[in-house]
Design an enzyme around this catalytic site. Structure first.
Site, PDB file in Angstrom:
ATOM      1  N   LYS A   1       0.805  -1.202   0.000  1.00  0.00           N
ATOM      2  CA  LYS A   1       0.000   0.000   0.000  1.00  0.00           C
ATOM      3  C   LYS A   1       0.855   1.276   0.000  1.00  0.00           C
ATOM      4  CE  LYS A   1      -3.377  -2.133   3.118  1.00  0.00           C
ATOM      5  NZ  LYS A   1      -3.949  -2.012   4.499  1.00  0.00           N
TER       6      LYS A   1
ATOM      7  N   ASP B   1       7.599   2.841  -2.312  1.00  0.00           N
ATOM      8  CA  ASP B   1       7.711   3.846  -1.258  1.00  0.00           C
ATOM      9  C   ASP B   1       9.142   3.907  -0.723  1.00  0.00           C
ATOM     10  OD1 ASP B   1       7.521   1.305  -0.129  1.00  0.00           O
ATOM     11  OD2 ASP B   1       6.039   1.839   1.380  1.00  0.00           O
ATOM     12  N   ILE B   2       9.663   2.730  -0.348  1.00  0.00           N
ATOM     13  CA  ILE B   2      10.965   2.723   0.329  1.00  0.00           C
ATOM     14  C   ILE B   2      11.722   1.439   0.004  1.00  0.00           C
ATOM     15  CG2 ILE B   2       9.912   1.814   2.471  1.00  0.00           C
ATOM     16  CD1 ILE B   2      11.973   3.580   4.011  1.00  0.00           C
ATOM     17  N   VAL B   3      13.009   1.578  -0.208  1.00  0.00           N
ATOM     18  CA  VAL B   3      13.864   0.398  -0.383  1.00  0.00           C
ATOM     19  C   VAL B   3      14.744   0.307   0.855  1.00  0.00           C
ATOM     20  CG1 VAL B   3      15.691  -0.674  -1.753  1.00  0.00           C
ATOM     21  CG2 VAL B   3      13.803   0.512  -2.889  1.00  0.00           C
ATOM     22  N   ASP B   4      14.614  -0.837   1.522  1.00  0.00           N
ATOM     23  CA  ASP B   4      15.335  -1.050   2.791  1.00  0.00           C
ATOM     24  C   ASP B   4      16.439  -2.071   2.509  1.00  0.00           C
ATOM     25  OD1 ASP B   4      16.014  -1.413   5.448  1.00  0.00           O
ATOM     26  OD2 ASP B   4      14.096  -2.189   6.095  1.00  0.00           O
TER      27      ASP B   4
ATOM     28  N   GLY C   1      16.330  -4.289   0.088  1.00  0.00           N
ATOM     29  CA  GLY C   1      16.369  -4.497  -1.368  1.00  0.00           C
ATOM     30  C   GLY C   1      15.639  -5.765  -1.813  1.00  0.00           C
TER      31      GLY C   1
ATOM     32  N   THR D   1      12.488  -6.787  -1.533  1.00  0.00           N
ATOM     33  CA  THR D   1      11.174  -6.607  -2.168  1.00  0.00           C
ATOM     34  C   THR D   1      11.340  -6.157  -3.616  1.00  0.00           C
ATOM     35  OG1 THR D   1      10.243  -6.004  -0.029  1.00  0.00           O
ATOM     36  CG2 THR D   1       8.931  -5.441  -1.973  1.00  0.00           C
TER      37      THR D   1
ATOM     38  N   ASP E   1       3.358   3.437   6.751  1.00  0.00           N
ATOM     39  CA  ASP E   1       2.666   3.255   8.029  1.00  0.00           C
ATOM     40  C   ASP E   1       3.567   2.627   9.092  1.00  0.00           C
ATOM     41  OD1 ASP E   1       2.851   0.637   6.850  1.00  0.00           O
ATOM     42  OD2 ASP E   1       1.349  -0.035   8.290  1.00  0.00           O
TER      43      ASP E   1
END
Ligand code: 5GP
Length: 179
Positions: A43, A100-103, A105, A107, A159
């Site tokens: 999401k 949204d965000i790459v932490d 990698g 995903t 979130d």
């Protein structure tokens, strides 16, 4: 649970300005490529995708994909599961994955593989945020909004346990404020 609003990491104005810059860069890069398909990752990317897509000056269509990570939501195990695939046919199309965000990698690595299996003409990636110190697997990041330190961030679509997604800025949830 603390009721203090999350500390500001990136303000609304900074986000607006950076999203404008990204939209300009992407519009330039794809100027002669026809219609591109923006694939938003649910999401967390929904607000970023909404703003970015409306600021592009090139023809674009929108698709969504949803994934979930196995295990605890704030600790990445590296195992990613597809929850919802794109609905439209993206074969032969230019795909831009919007995250949204790459932490770690994991995903995005998984998503690139998933998209590739649909046979698009090209795949590029765009992430609003990149936690540069958390990388476990290198993924090609074509467009990045902001490189950030390793903190749990919320707002602008992101979130913490479904809270704070609609904050207009990117805020930090400190470990003491988590429950
Ligand atoms: P990765 O697979 O790169 O480790 O993690 C990517 C996913 O983890 C993101 O799409 C997001 O769902 C989640 N994630 C990682 N860090 C954060 C964070 O600081 N805040 C939020 N809200 N989600 C995060």
């Amino acid at each position: 649970m603390s009721t203090t609003p999350p500390e500001v990491m990136i303000s609304e104005d900074e986000i607006r300005q950076r999203v404008n810059e990204l939209a300009e860069q992407i519009s330039g890069d794809y100027a002669d490529k026809g219609t591109i398909v923006l694939v938003g990752v649910l999401k967390g990317s929904f607000i970023f995708l909404a703003d970015l897509s409306r600021r592009l000056s090139i023809p674009r269509t929108i698709e969504f994909i949803a994934v979930s990570s196995y295990g605890n939501s704030s600790i990445q195990s590296g195992a990613v599961r597809l929850v919802m695939d794109v609905r439209g046919n993206i074969e032969g199309k230019h795909v831009l994955i919007v995250e949204d965000i790459v932490d770690t990698g994991h995903t995005l690595h998984y998503l690139i593989g998933m998209m590739a299996s649909h046979g698009p003409a090209s795949i590029k990636t765009c992430a609003l945020l990149h936690k540069t110190d958390s990388t476990q697997i290198d993924v090609p990041l074509d467009y990045v909004g902001f490189s950030i330190r390793d903190e749990w961030v919320v707002g602008y679509g992101l979130d913490y346990a479904e809270r704070d997604r609609t904050l207009p800025y990117i805020g930090i949830v400190h470990p003491d404020d988590r429950d």
